[in-house]
Design a protein around this motif. Sequence first.
Motif, mmCIF file in Angstrom:
data_model
loop_
_atom_site.group_PDB
_atom_site.id
_atom_site.type_symbol
_atom_site.label_atom_id
_atom_site.label_comp_id
_atom_site.label_asym_id
_atom_site.label_seq_id
_atom_site.Cartn_x
_atom_site.Cartn_y
_atom_site.Cartn_z
ATOM 1 N N THR A 87 -0.898 -1.780 6.131
ATOM 2 C CA THR A 87 -0.402 -0.505 5.796
ATOM 3 C C THR A 87 0.478 -0.887 4.389
ATOM 4 O O THR A 87 1.084 -1.818 4.284
ATOM 5 N N ARG A 88 0.383 0.133 3.478
ATOM 6 C CA ARG A 88 1.475 0.057 2.551
ATOM 7 C C ARG A 88 1.753 1.605 2.028
ATOM 8 O O ARG A 88 0.951 2.229 1.720
ATOM 9 N N VAL A 89 3.013 1.714 2.123
ATOM 10 C CA VAL A 89 3.312 2.881 1.966
ATOM 11 C C VAL A 89 3.748 3.234 0.561
ATOM 12 O O VAL A 89 4.736 2.529 -0.040
ATOM 13 N N ARG B 160 1.580 8.831 4.642
ATOM 14 C CA ARG B 160 1.981 8.653 6.225
ATOM 15 C C ARG B 160 1.237 7.487 6.583
ATOM 16 O O ARG B 160 0.001 7.360 6.383
ATOM 17 N N PRO B 161 2.145 6.446 6.973
ATOM 18 C CA PRO B 161 1.428 5.185 7.410
ATOM 19 C C PRO B 161 0.552 4.977 8.387
ATOM 20 O O PRO B 161 -0.054 4.241 8.584
ATOM 21 N N ASP B 162 0.669 6.023 9.298
ATOM 22 C CA ASP B 162 0.026 5.956 10.445
ATOM 23 C C ASP B 162 -1.327 6.573 10.254
ATOM 24 O O ASP B 162 -2.465 6.604 11.268
ATOM 25 N N HIS C 30 -3.423 4.773 5.461
ATOM 26 C CA HIS C 30 -2.403 3.747 5.856
ATOM 27 C C HIS C 30 -1.364 3.769 4.809
ATOM 28 O O HIS C 30 -0.868 2.439 4.330
ATOM 29 N N GLY C 31 -0.926 4.945 4.555
ATOM 30 C CA GLY C 31 0.234 5.190 3.653
ATOM 31 C C GLY C 31 0.136 5.030 2.182
ATOM 32 O O GLY C 31 0.928 5.462 1.368
ATOM 33 N N ARG C 32 -1.193 4.853 1.719
ATOM 34 C CA ARG C 32 -1.466 4.509 0.320
ATOM 35 C C ARG C 32 -1.729 6.092 -0.306
ATOM 36 O O ARG C 32 -2.239 6.935 -0.078
#
Lengths: 803, 160
Positions: A25-27, A72-74, A79-81
């Motif tokens: 994950t990478r927000v 949104r990380p979920d 995955h947040g990008r």
Amino acid sequence: MPTEDRISDIWGERTPYARGGRWPTRVDSHLAPGVEETEVENWVQSASTLHSNGDAFDIAVRDGRIVGVRGRPDDRVNHGRLGPKDLFGWQAIQSGDRLTHPLLRRHGELVECSWDEAMEALVRRTRELLDEQGPSAVGFYTTGQLFLEEYYTLALVAHGGIRTNHVDGNTRLCTATAAEALKQSFGCDGQPGSYTDVDHADVIALFGHNVAETQTVLWMRILDRLAGDDPPAILCVDPRPTPVARAATVHLAPRPGTNVALMNALLHEVIARGDVDEQWVRAHTVGYDDLEKTVGRYSPDVVSTICDVPAADIRAAGRLVGEATALLSTVLQGFYQSHQATAAAVQVNNLHLLRGMIGRPGCGILQMNGQPTAENTRECGADGDMAGFRNWSNTDHVADLARVWNIEPAQIPHATPPTHAMQIMRYVEDGSIRLLWVSGTNPAVSMPELARMRSILSQERLFLVVQDIFLTETAQLADIVLPAAAWGEKTGAFTNVDRTVHLSEKAVEPPGQARPDLDIFVDFARRMDLRDKDGGPLVTWSTPEEAFDAWRECSRGRPCDYSGLSYDKLRGGSGVQWPCTEEAPDGTERLYDGGVFWASPEDCESYGRDLETGAPVEEQEYRALNPYGRAIIKAADYRPAHELPDEEHPLQLITGRTVYHFHTRTRTGRAPELQAAAPDVWVEVSIHDAAVHGLREGDLAEVRTRRGEVRARVRVCGIRPGVVFLPFHYGYWDTEAGWRPGEHGRAANELTLTDWDPASKQPIFKTAACSVRKVSDGDGTPSPAPHATAPPVPAGSTTGADR
Amino acid sequence: MKIGTVLRDLHHDEHELARTLLRVAEDHRADHEVYHLCRDLAEWSTRHVREIAAMAPAFGEQLDPAPDGSPTLVDAARRAISKRTGRSPDMELVMVRDLRDVYLRASSVLTDWEMIGQAAQAIVHEELLELATRCQSETKRQATWANAKIKESSTQALVV
């Protein structure tokens, strides 16, 4: 991370992962300057509407205004990008020049009016035409950017209410071939693969798909695989030196218009090398023998001369896809907007069928879309399909749709295929369509051969209705302009390339009197008094959630089954892939697991078309070919493009996108960072052609075809010799002339030709014969081409350009 | 043996089909599908003419592989008119009628190829059978296209 860098550092930092691992994950987020995260009053769930990737994010709201976004990380997609357009594009809808009142043409001028006046004028004219000529006088031309609920309502109003066959969208320009190729091979639309196939593939093949610019977050995922253990090999087919090409294990840069020959050579190699999964082919497909015979004529040596690609490179590519243990293929406009579009895209499907690589992790096909909600107009039938992937030439399917809509089957036009966009424009041209309702798109810039398009759209006898958020080039020609609410100002669901459904909630109020597109369609249906067969209202809903629920029922039991989805389920959670049913409540990652297809004569969405003539295949013929509903291997011979270079026009023009803009820049041109990153049109020429035509970086050049001319600053780059590239985003709304060229053309489509793929009807934007000449020397400053994606050739290494 | 006679007729009919397709293309330049498809399909017939001419000597006939099909002055005038009349809905009906002509000609050529194919089987002439089978399938696709376009256009041309 400082998001300002994300204009030059498009894909951000690497988060490597190994084959079969989970993508970290990478927000990513961006807030307006001076706004702290603690000052955000409300985070509102949404997803991206400036490309087709479906990046999920929350909209930051303060004092009733949007002040930023956060991934949104979920979410399974990103995955947040976020990409540059996600991070900065939202600013456009708060631009001061939004449409805030309906406009009506009086004495030649567009003047403000009330909604009642505008809608009454529209209803009056529609009724007149229905009385005088019937439904054939009315056409709808929509977009790939509305929400699911809006498309479904439009499809019902147009097909079931007005009963016209003339319903299509600008998705004809972007995703029509994806849909057609899937129908041709698998009997039905529906994306087989999943983005998670990137996690498992050992070879990723990108056919005419510059994913680094068109779906930046998907490219981040691939880059992270490349940076991790056990990275995949990359095959890139593209005449431009794209970021994908630079990362490729094998890069093939074929002559424009020769994709079918190239694909046939790859299939030839797969067969010659013995890489065909014969048992799988026998069990799950029809048509292999014909393919084997056809591609037998396309050895790498023969094709090398057609495509002007070294035979050794073709063999290397054949080895790559032949030896892959998990092959992921993606396809986009380099195939879809080129000559023999469907035939070429179908050969990619064939590659997977020969290798038995479909429906398993890493073994995916992604026939991509360009626009954020293109998938929904395909499902809902606002694009020249029938709602729920029903087959217009199957009377049982038509009857079933009539049941859902509670009207008589005969009231749904199905005597012929729904009229495609290019044919709609032809009917407008010859005067048989007299009312055209354009929603959320800008044909005066995006269609081919703009001089023709302007002459069609500006006809006195045409009643043109334009529903949009800005006064686009097309809106300036309208008789009525309806101001619409934008993304962020209305609620609705939409679905990305890999079938992931997201909910996008209303975050702020629309400006002035602007209304959601859904409300406008519903209002029209009420004022037209459209009724079902029992005398009740045809459109039984008025809110987005009611519309979604109605669509859910329409989709029940169909391949694009939403029956397990609801606003409640999408709210708070994140994207879910259809089909989502009681049996598969979490959605379905991949279609065609076990080689089972929606292709039986009873189930299929289409009996197919002749790839060369486009004639629909008749039911009986399909039954004879494919009685058990297997996948269909369709062969195609290469044919030269209709317009080939000659002495006067020795080069080939291709058009395309930049990462910073979307379509005709109506939104991205109003986001300061994006506009600054790519402020004006440029033209890419090769080192060789620059030398031949005396062009240097930054010179002003004229690109000319038989249709017109465009002036642009030169970027000398590593593009294939003989090929010239123009970005298609630049029209005239921010120029003095407003909707047409001033002294010289700026829109790439001044130059493109009116010609389309016979099967998918997608226009050909990538094989126009053109000439280039210098107009004046540059002053030493580089052209406005973005350095991050189309870098100039380094000074000194350019024997030709560096005179 | 009458195969030569039928080949001669077929040679004439394929050539006429090619000319008709080219004429319809020029007459309806404003309709881009008809323009491009008719030209593409004319090439198929032109190729058939060449192949018939190559086969003919085996059956006692000398046929021209490239009979003169150059457009006349009248053709050029038609072309000029077609651009201007592209703005009238009445042209759609003219187009449907022209496509009907294409369809009928292609259907007649198709029957000829079927006859040749049958005869080729009767005398066990593999080359002729291969030619007839291949060309027959292409002629069928020409006819199918014309028929499909007629169906599509009729829903508009006849109701405006």
